[in-house]
Design a protein around this motif. Structure first.
Motif, short mmCIF file in Angstrom:
data_model
loop_
_atom_site.label_atom_id
_atom_site.label_comp_id
_atom_site.label_asym_id
_atom_site.label_seq_id
_atom_site.Cartn_x
_atom_site.Cartn_y
_atom_site.Cartn_z
N SER A 127 0.83 -1.21 0.00
CA SER A 127 0.00 0.00 0.00
C SER A 127 0.86 1.25 0.00
O SER A 127 0.33 2.36 -0.12
N VAL A 128 2.18 1.10 0.13
CA VAL A 128 3.09 2.25 0.08
C VAL A 128 3.46 2.57 -1.37
O VAL A 128 3.38 3.71 -1.82
N LEU A 129 3.85 1.53 -2.14
CA LEU A 129 4.37 1.76 -3.50
C LEU A 129 3.55 1.07 -4.59
O LEU A 129 3.93 1.13 -5.76
N GLY A 130 2.46 0.37 -4.23
CA GLY A 130 1.71 -0.36 -5.24
C GLY A 130 2.52 -1.53 -5.75
O GLY A 130 3.21 -2.22 -5.00
N PHE A 131 2.48 -1.78 -7.07
CA PHE A 131 3.27 -2.85 -7.68
C PHE A 131 4.68 -2.34 -7.95
O PHE A 131 4.88 -1.27 -8.52
N GLN A 132 5.67 -3.15 -7.53
CA GLN A 132 7.07 -2.81 -7.78
C GLN A 132 7.85 -4.08 -8.12
O GLN A 132 7.40 -5.20 -7.84
N GLN A 133 9.01 -3.89 -8.69
CA GLN A 133 10.01 -4.95 -8.81
C GLN A 133 11.31 -4.42 -8.21
O GLN A 133 11.53 -3.21 -8.13
N ASP A 134 12.17 -5.35 -7.75
CA ASP A 134 13.44 -4.98 -7.13
C ASP A 134 13.22 -4.08 -5.92
O ASP A 134 13.90 -3.06 -5.75
N SER A 135 12.29 -4.46 -5.06
CA SER A 135 12.00 -3.66 -3.88
C SER A 135 11.95 -4.53 -2.63
O SER A 135 12.02 -5.77 -2.71
N GLU A 170 -1.83 -3.28 -12.74
CA GLU A 170 -3.28 -3.11 -12.66
C GLU A 170 -3.93 -4.06 -11.65
O GLU A 170 -5.03 -3.79 -11.17
N GLU A 171 -3.26 -5.18 -11.34
CA GLU A 171 -3.84 -6.08 -10.35
C GLU A 171 -4.08 -5.35 -9.04
O GLU A 171 -5.16 -5.48 -8.44
N TYR A 172 -3.10 -4.61 -8.57
CA TYR A 172 -3.29 -3.88 -7.32
C TYR A 172 -4.24 -2.70 -7.51
O TYR A 172 -5.04 -2.38 -6.63
N GLN A 173 -4.21 -2.08 -8.66
CA GLN A 173 -5.06 -0.92 -8.91
C GLN A 173 -6.54 -1.29 -8.87
O GLN A 173 -7.36 -0.55 -8.30
N VAL A 174 -6.91 -2.45 -9.44
CA VAL A 174 -8.33 -2.80 -9.50
C VAL A 174 -8.87 -3.29 -8.15
O VAL A 174 -10.07 -3.22 -7.89
N LEU A 175 -7.99 -3.80 -7.28
CA LEU A 175 -8.49 -4.31 -6.01
C LEU A 175 -8.61 -3.22 -4.94
O LEU A 175 -9.35 -3.38 -3.96
#
Length: 370
Positions: A60-68, A322-327
């Motif tokens: 909920s801080v950065l949404g979808f990320q890679q290398d985090s 978009e997976e995190y955006q739609v939920l």
């Protein structure tokens, strides 16, 4: 150093003086995990911590990320948290999983309500691990989580327990007390064509369907396409209407017609080719959260954990975010979220049913207190 400093600063700010009892660390492959865990332990020396390496991270801080890095911390006066780990899990996955549960149970004051896990994915059968966990916990205790990843290299994944960086391990976190929960499982894939019966299989290697080579079963629907992770099956176990997904890791034998999958397929189960679109896959993240909200045993969850398949991320490409955006619209505004992309998702298909090992699914776990 910069990433873990940022994470700890955010956590300390939100905790506002409270001491966390437990945590889950989800990290990209290339971090110095030992240093990250050491910093967490220095800041929170008594924390019960599990976690592992991810192919992508959600928060909920950065949404979808890679290398985090994602660190979720738990504080509650009404819930017990007890972590345990099974090492060298591939040597005897069922027995070691049972022993791991017994180690955790020896610490608890009340009966466990829920088990969260981030196990090894490459060295042994995920189904065998789950069989051992379920036998030790009983079917009334749901098991939810995801297996660790190594960015599609399929060489070595890492699991976290306390300050330890492990491989071939099974970390678990048991929750006891007044915890409320609900979970949902959705894939966005639809079975098509006729069903076939699995007539020859050894673990995760499928040899024959309806007495014919597995490759021939696929070619009836897909033509002469080379086997790849796009080879996906819906699996219906005997006397079960519900189904789960199995995905090929791309390994196959043109001569024998065998195809290797990420997890076991039961003998005499029915299988069916599946299809999907990116729109349907994205929407399944929303459906998973809706299921979890429907099954949540309270009224207002405070935490959401997500476990999505790395295969979905590869299919979705730039639309993975978009997976995190739609939920998000399906959850209360103050719910804190964390999750990761896995090599296999872990959850019962329905409430009060046995745990299942999934591929290509999106699993949501909601948590709160009475």
């Amino acid at each position: 150093q910069v990433a873990i400093s940022e994470v700890l600063e955010q956590c300390l700010s939100e905790l506002a003086g409270l001491q966390p009892h437990a945590g889950i660390l989800l990290a990209a492959l290339d971090f110095d995990h030992a240093e990250v865990l050491q910093r967490i332990h220095q800041t929170f020396p008594s924390i019960q911590l599990i976690g592992g390496t991810a192919d992508g991270e959600i928060s909920s801080v950065l949404g979808f990320q890679q290398d985090s890095l994602v660190l979720m911390l738990f504080h509650s006066d009404e819930i017990e948290f007890h972590a345990a780990v099974g090492r060298h899990i591939s040597s005897d996955p069922v027995e070691i999983a049972q022993q791991t549960v017994q180690t955790a149970l020896a610490q608890v004051q009340s009966a466990p309500v829920l088990c969260i896990t981030t196990p090894e994915s490459l060295t042994t059968s995920g189904l065998s691990i789950l069989r051992g966990l379920q036998q030790a916990l009983g079917v009334e205790v749901p098991i939810v989580g995801g297996t660790t990843c190594d960015q599609w290299q399929f060489k070595q994944t890492y699991q976290f327990f306390g300050q330890e960086v492990l491989s071939d391990a099974l970390p678990i976190l048991l929750l006891s007390g007044r915890v409320l929960y609900g979970h949902g499982v959705a894939s966005g894939w639809t079975p098509v064509g006729k069903k076939g019966i699995v007539t020859k299989v050894e673990g995760n290697i499928l040899y024959e369907v309806d007495g014919q080579p597995a490759l021939e079963f696929y070619r009836d629907y897909l033509g002469d396409i080379r086997p790849s992770p796009a080879y996906r099956l819906a699996v219906f176990e005997p006397n079960c209407e519900s189904w789960y997904m199995r995905t090929s890791n791309g390994a196959y034998d043109e001569t024998s017609g065998e195809i290797t999958f990420f997890a076991d397929i039961p003998l005499h189960s029915e299988v069916q080719v599946v299809r999907s679109s990116r729109d349907e896959m994205v929407d399944s993240a929303r459906l998973s959260v809706q299921q979890a909200m429907k099954h949540y045993s309270g009224t207002h969850p405070t935490i959401a954990l997500f476990f999505s398949c790395t295969g979905r991320m590869h299919v979705l490409g730039t639309r993975a975010k978009e997976e995190y955006q739609v939920l998000q619209p399906e959850l209360p505004d103050d719910v804190r979220c964390a999750g990761f992309y896995t090599y296999g998702e872990i959850a019962p298909l329905r409430p009060h049913s046995e745990v299942q090992f999934h591929n290509e699914t999106f699993v949501t776990l909601l948590l709160g207190v009475e």
